[in-house]
Design a protein around this motif. Structure first.
Motif, PDB file in Angstrom:
ATOM      1  N   ALA A  48      -8.719  11.185   1.515  1.00 31.16           N
ATOM      2  CA  ALA A  48      -7.575  11.575   0.689  1.00 31.16           C
ATOM      3  C   ALA A  48      -6.473  12.195   1.538  1.00 31.16           C
ATOM      4  CB  ALA A  48      -8.022  12.563  -0.393  1.00 31.16           C
ATOM      5  N   ALA A  49      -6.856  13.028   2.515  1.00 32.52           N
ATOM      6  CA  ALA A  49      -5.860  13.685   3.370  1.00 32.52           C
ATOM      7  C   ALA A  49      -5.064  12.672   4.180  1.00 32.52           C
ATOM      8  CB  ALA A  49      -6.549  14.684   4.300  1.00 32.52           C
ATOM      9  N   VAL A  50      -5.759  11.719   4.780  1.00 27.88           N
ATOM     10  CA  VAL A  50      -5.078  10.709   5.598  1.00 27.88           C
ATOM     11  C   VAL A  50      -4.178   9.837   4.734  1.00 27.88           C
ATOM     12  CG1 VAL A  50      -5.419   8.702   7.093  1.00 27.88           C
ATOM     13  CG2 VAL A  50      -6.885  10.713   7.356  1.00 27.88           C
ATOM     14  N   GLN A  51      -4.665   9.455   3.564  1.00 26.61           N
ATOM     15  CA  GLN A  51      -3.849   8.636   2.658  1.00 26.61           C
ATOM     16  C   GLN A  51      -2.619   9.404   2.179  1.00 26.61           C
ATOM     17  OE1 GLN A  51      -6.531   7.338  -0.444  1.00 26.61           O
ATOM     18  NE2 GLN A  51      -7.296   5.626   0.760  1.00 26.61           N
ATOM     19  N   LEU A  52      -2.769  10.688   1.953  1.00 25.76           N
ATOM     20  CA  LEU A  52      -1.634  11.504   1.519  1.00 25.76           C
ATOM     21  C   LEU A  52      -0.584  11.607   2.623  1.00 25.76           C
ATOM     22  CD1 LEU A  52      -3.337  14.409  -0.460  1.00 25.76           C
ATOM     23  CD2 LEU A  52      -1.706  12.745  -1.354  1.00 25.76           C
ATOM     24  N   VAL A  53      -1.010  11.769   3.852  1.00 29.43           N
ATOM     25  CA  VAL A  53      -0.058  11.839   4.965  1.00 29.43           C
ATOM     26  C   VAL A  53       0.800  10.579   4.998  1.00 29.43           C
ATOM     27  CG1 VAL A  53       0.156  11.785   7.478  1.00 29.43           C
ATOM     28  CG2 VAL A  53      -1.393  13.414   6.405  1.00 29.43           C
ATOM     29  N   ALA A  54       0.141   9.433   4.837  1.00 30.80           N
ATOM     30  CA  ALA A  54       0.870   8.164   4.889  1.00 30.80           C
ATOM     31  C   ALA A  54       1.783   7.976   3.679  1.00 30.80           C
ATOM     32  CB  ALA A  54      -0.123   7.004   4.982  1.00 30.80           C
ATOM     33  N   THR A  55       1.309   8.380   2.505  1.00 27.60           N
ATOM     34  CA  THR A  55       2.041   8.110   1.270  1.00 27.60           C
ATOM     35  C   THR A  55       3.096   9.164   0.967  1.00 27.60           C
ATOM     36  OG1 THR A  55      -0.037   7.169   0.465  1.00 27.60           O
ATOM     37  CG2 THR A  55       1.715   7.408  -1.142  1.00 27.60           C
ATOM     38  N   ALA A  56       2.972  10.347   1.557  1.00 23.55           N
ATOM     39  CA  ALA A  56       3.944  11.416   1.300  1.00 23.55           C
ATOM     40  C   ALA A  56       5.344  11.068   1.787  1.00 23.55           C
ATOM     41  CB  ALA A  56       3.483  12.722   1.953  1.00 23.55           C
ATOM     42  N   THR A  57       5.476  10.001   2.557  1.00 21.07           N
ATOM     43  CA  THR A  57       6.806   9.542   2.966  1.00 21.07           C
ATOM     44  C   THR A  57       7.655   9.164   1.753  1.00 21.07           C
ATOM     45  OG1 THR A  57       5.895   7.317   3.271  1.00 21.07           O
ATOM     46  CG2 THR A  57       6.040   8.696   5.224  1.00 21.07           C
ATOM     47  N   LEU A  58       6.990   8.844   0.627  1.00 22.90           N
ATOM     48  CA  LEU A  58       7.723   8.486  -0.588  1.00 22.90           C
ATOM     49  C   LEU A  58       8.550   9.647  -1.128  1.00 22.90           C
ATOM     50  CD1 LEU A  58       5.018   6.435  -2.541  1.00 22.90           C
ATOM     51  CD2 LEU A  58       6.990   5.541  -1.310  1.00 22.90           C
ATOM     52  N   ALA A  59       8.221  10.863  -0.707  1.00 26.19           N
ATOM     53  CA  ALA A  59       8.969  12.026  -1.183  1.00 26.19           C
ATOM     54  C   ALA A  59      10.453  11.892  -0.870  1.00 26.19           C
ATOM     55  CB  ALA A  59       8.414  13.304  -0.554  1.00 26.19           C
ATOM     56  N   ALA A  60      10.759  11.231   0.233  1.00 23.91           N
ATOM     57  CA  ALA A  60      12.158  11.075   0.635  1.00 23.91           C
ATOM     58  C   ALA A  60      12.940  10.256  -0.385  1.00 23.91           C
ATOM     59  CB  ALA A  60      12.231  10.411   2.007  1.00 23.91           C
ATOM     60  N   LEU A  61      12.267   9.330  -1.059  1.00 22.35           N
ATOM     61  CA  LEU A  61      12.949   8.489  -2.047  1.00 22.35           C
ATOM     62  C   LEU A  61      13.368   9.290  -3.274  1.00 22.35           C
ATOM     63  CD1 LEU A  61      10.645   5.338  -1.867  1.00 22.35           C
ATOM     64  CD2 LEU A  61      12.818   5.724  -0.687  1.00 22.35           C
TER      65      LEU A  61
END
Length: 225
Positions: A155-168
């Motif tokens: 979950a932590a690794v997936q969150l790191v990758a997916t948290a880039t969506l915050a910029a949108l």
């Protein structure tokens, strides 16, 4: 100069790392967002998985429902949340979307870990007069811990990758470097941002692996101490 060389040049320019909006600033935002979402998703998924795994009822349905949620892209969830009244509440749409994304691996691994505990050990513990609470915290949970921690790592690794969506959604994090590169039509900056996210994910993965190696033997093997 090709794209990779230009991206390396961007990454090695000290001006891009310091100050507000620099790499270190964005990295701190990314780390904070990841940690908050991991904490919230763990507080939601783990108690449910432990309880259902302990009583042995309803867990399969909960796991299947959470896995169905994986079929819905996090970006789509984020867009829908932005269209609701929540869209005016800062980072909350992003946090909710990421928490929903992180719940399935946490719930699945924790539940499977609980159900894979040797039933003979459980029966023996009951025969010794252990209460349900003692059985959960002193027998089942320690034995399930390796799989639970694996779920947290995933979950932590997936969150790191997916948290880039915050910029949108106007949030912070390393995704802002990527979106700024798109806005500037700067392919090297986009590539540099993507490299930073990938390296950060690998570092998080490595830290979890290191933590597992340094943990006591009973944590690594699930032998219960």
């Amino acid at each position: 100069m090709n794209t990779l060389e230009a991206a390396w040049s961007w990454l090695t320019t000290s001006a891009h790392w310091s100050g507000e909006g620099g790499v270190w600033d964005r990295l701190g935002e990314h780390l904070f967002l990841t940690a908050v979402c991991l904490l919230l998703s763990s507080l939601i998924a783990l108690p449910v998985a432990l309880l259902l795994g302990h009583i042995g009822k309803g867990g399969a349905l909960a796991v299947n429902l959470s896995n169905v949620g994986r079929a819905v892209p996090t970006f789509a969830v984020l867009v829908l949340l932005l269209l609701t009244p929540l869209g005016t509440h800062g980072q909350w749409p992003t946090i909710i979307a990421l928490v929903l994304f992180a719940v399935p691996p946490l719930l699945t691994n924790a539940y499977v870990g609980m159900r894979e505990v040797d039933r003979d050990v459980v029966r023996a513990a009951r025969g010794m007069g252990m209460t349900g609470r003692q059985l959960l915290f002193h027998v089942e949970l320690p034995l399930a811990l390796p799989l639970i921690l694996t779920g947290v790592r995933i979950a932590a690794v997936q969150l790191v990758a997916t948290a880039t969506l915050a910029a949108l959604a106007g949030g912070g994090g390393l995704g802002r470097i990527i979106t700024a590169g798109f806005n500037l039509a700067s392919t090297p900056q986009v590539v540099a941002g993507a490299v930073l996210v990938a390296v950060f994910a690998l570092v998080v993965e490595g830290l979890f692996e290191l933590g597992q190696r340094l943990a006591p033997q009973w944590v690594r093997d699930g032998t219960g101490g």
